[in-house]
Motif scaffolding. Structure first.
Motif, mmCIF file in Angstrom:
data_model
loop_
_atom_site.group_PDB
_atom_site.id
_atom_site.type_symbol
_atom_site.label_atom_id
_atom_site.label_comp_id
_atom_site.label_asym_id
_atom_site.label_seq_id
_atom_site.Cartn_x
_atom_site.Cartn_y
_atom_site.Cartn_z
ATOM 1 N N ARG A 28 -5.487 -7.674 -19.971
ATOM 2 C CA ARG A 28 -4.960 -9.027 -20.188
ATOM 3 C C ARG A 28 -5.978 -10.089 -19.780
ATOM 4 N N GLY A 29 -6.957 -9.690 -18.940
ATOM 5 C CA GLY A 29 -7.956 -10.645 -18.469
ATOM 6 C C GLY A 29 -7.814 -10.983 -17.003
ATOM 7 N N LEU A 30 -6.864 -10.313 -16.352
ATOM 8 C CA LEU A 30 -6.680 -10.517 -14.914
ATOM 9 C C LEU A 30 -7.675 -9.644 -14.141
ATOM 10 N N ARG A 31 -7.956 -10.059 -12.907
ATOM 11 C CA ARG A 31 -8.947 -9.358 -12.098
ATOM 12 C C ARG A 31 -8.266 -8.742 -10.880
ATOM 13 N N ILE A 32 -8.641 -7.491 -10.560
ATOM 14 C CA ILE A 32 -8.137 -6.874 -9.332
ATOM 15 C C ILE A 32 -9.030 -7.364 -8.201
ATOM 16 N N ALA A 33 -8.506 -8.287 -7.387
ATOM 17 C CA ALA A 33 -9.313 -8.909 -6.334
ATOM 18 C C ALA A 33 -9.312 -8.074 -5.059
ATOM 19 N N LYS A 34 -8.201 -7.383 -4.803
ATOM 20 C CA LYS A 34 -8.083 -6.505 -3.627
ATOM 21 C C LYS A 34 -7.231 -5.313 -4.028
ATOM 22 N N LEU A 35 -7.514 -4.167 -3.411
ATOM 23 C CA LEU A 35 -6.767 -2.951 -3.753
ATOM 24 C C LEU A 35 -6.763 -2.003 -2.576
ATOM 25 N N SER A 36 -5.573 -1.496 -2.247
ATOM 26 C CA SER A 36 -5.455 -0.617 -1.090
ATOM 27 C C SER A 36 -4.358 0.411 -1.331
ATOM 28 N N LEU A 37 -4.658 1.678 -1.056
ATOM 29 C CA LEU A 37 -3.647 2.740 -1.157
ATOM 30 C C LEU A 37 -3.136 3.006 0.254
ATOM 31 N N VAL A 38 -1.853 2.759 0.486
ATOM 32 C CA VAL A 38 -1.345 2.833 1.855
ATOM 33 C C VAL A 38 -0.029 3.599 1.948
ATOM 34 N N ASP A 39 0.176 4.233 3.094
ATOM 35 C CA ASP A 39 1.503 4.699 3.504
ATOM 36 C C ASP A 39 2.086 3.552 4.323
ATOM 37 N N ALA A 40 2.946 2.774 3.716
ATOM 38 C CA ALA A 40 3.359 1.513 4.321
ATOM 39 C C ALA A 40 4.268 1.737 5.524
ATOM 40 N N PRO A 41 3.980 1.048 6.642
ATOM 41 C CA PRO A 41 4.904 1.098 7.776
ATOM 42 C C PRO A 41 6.239 0.445 7.399
ATOM 43 N N LYS A 42 7.313 0.972 7.949
ATOM 44 C CA LYS A 42 8.662 0.463 7.661
ATOM 45 C C LYS A 42 8.765 -1.038 7.932
ATOM 46 N N GLU A 43 8.176 -1.480 9.051
ATOM 47 C CA GLU A 43 8.279 -2.896 9.441
ATOM 48 C C GLU A 43 7.596 -3.798 8.410
ATOM 49 N N THR A 44 6.497 -3.311 7.837
ATOM 50 C CA THR A 44 5.786 -4.106 6.835
ATOM 51 C C THR A 44 6.634 -4.269 5.577
#
Ligand code: CDP
Ligand code: MG
Length: 132
Positions: A28-44
């Motif tokens: 579409r022309g959008l840019r991936i500015a940041k990318l992270s693969l995470v096991d997210a903490p419940k609190e987050t």
């Protein structure tokens, strides 16, 4: 330029859809500015879905988002928030138009492959949570 917070949820990651989601946004022309693969903490995840704390589905959606790795990204471009929401399709995949991510890859409201910020204020708040 605007940034929005996109998450490929655990079902999307498990099904190998990270690349497909990114491909669509990049095409579409959008840019991936940041990318992270995470096991997210419940609190987050709880603070991410703060607006839904009082909803009956809150515990389930938090359990779902913490059930496996998620791909969290900042997607950037003109009107990125609106553009990404439109490309994701309706929250309930049963209502999502073909050609949207949810319309093409999901059938269940609970497991609908992607999250995208609803508006620029939410995007700013959510980006601060996941990319402090
Ligand atoms: O993700 P979106 O912004 O489109 O929808 P939302 O209303 O902010 O809901 C957040 C997420 O909670 C949804 O994407 C669903 O995964 C989940 N949900 C649910 O499980 N049951 C509902 N009745 C509503 C939402
Ligand atoms: Mg939402």
């Amino acid at each position: 330029m605007e940034q929005t917070l996109i998450i490929v949820k655990p079902d999307g990651v498990a099904r190998g859809l990270i690349g497909e989601v990114i491909r669509r946004f990049e095409a579409r022309g959008l840019r991936i500015a940041k990318l992270s693969l995470v096991d997210a903490p419940k609190e987050t995840v709880e603070s991410h879905y703060d607006e839904h704390r009082s909803k009956p589905f809150f515990a389930d959606v938090v359990a779902y988002l913490t059930s496996g790795p998620i791909a969290v990204m900042a997607v950037e471009g003109p009107n990125a928030v609106t553009a990404c929401r439109a490309m994701m399709g309706a929250t309930n995949p049963a209502d999502a138009a073909p050609g949207t991510i949810r319309g093409d890859f999901a059938l269940s409201l609970e497991e609908n492959v992607v999250h995208g910020s609803a508006d620029p204020e939410s995007a700013h708040r959510e980006l601060g949570i996941w990319f402090p």
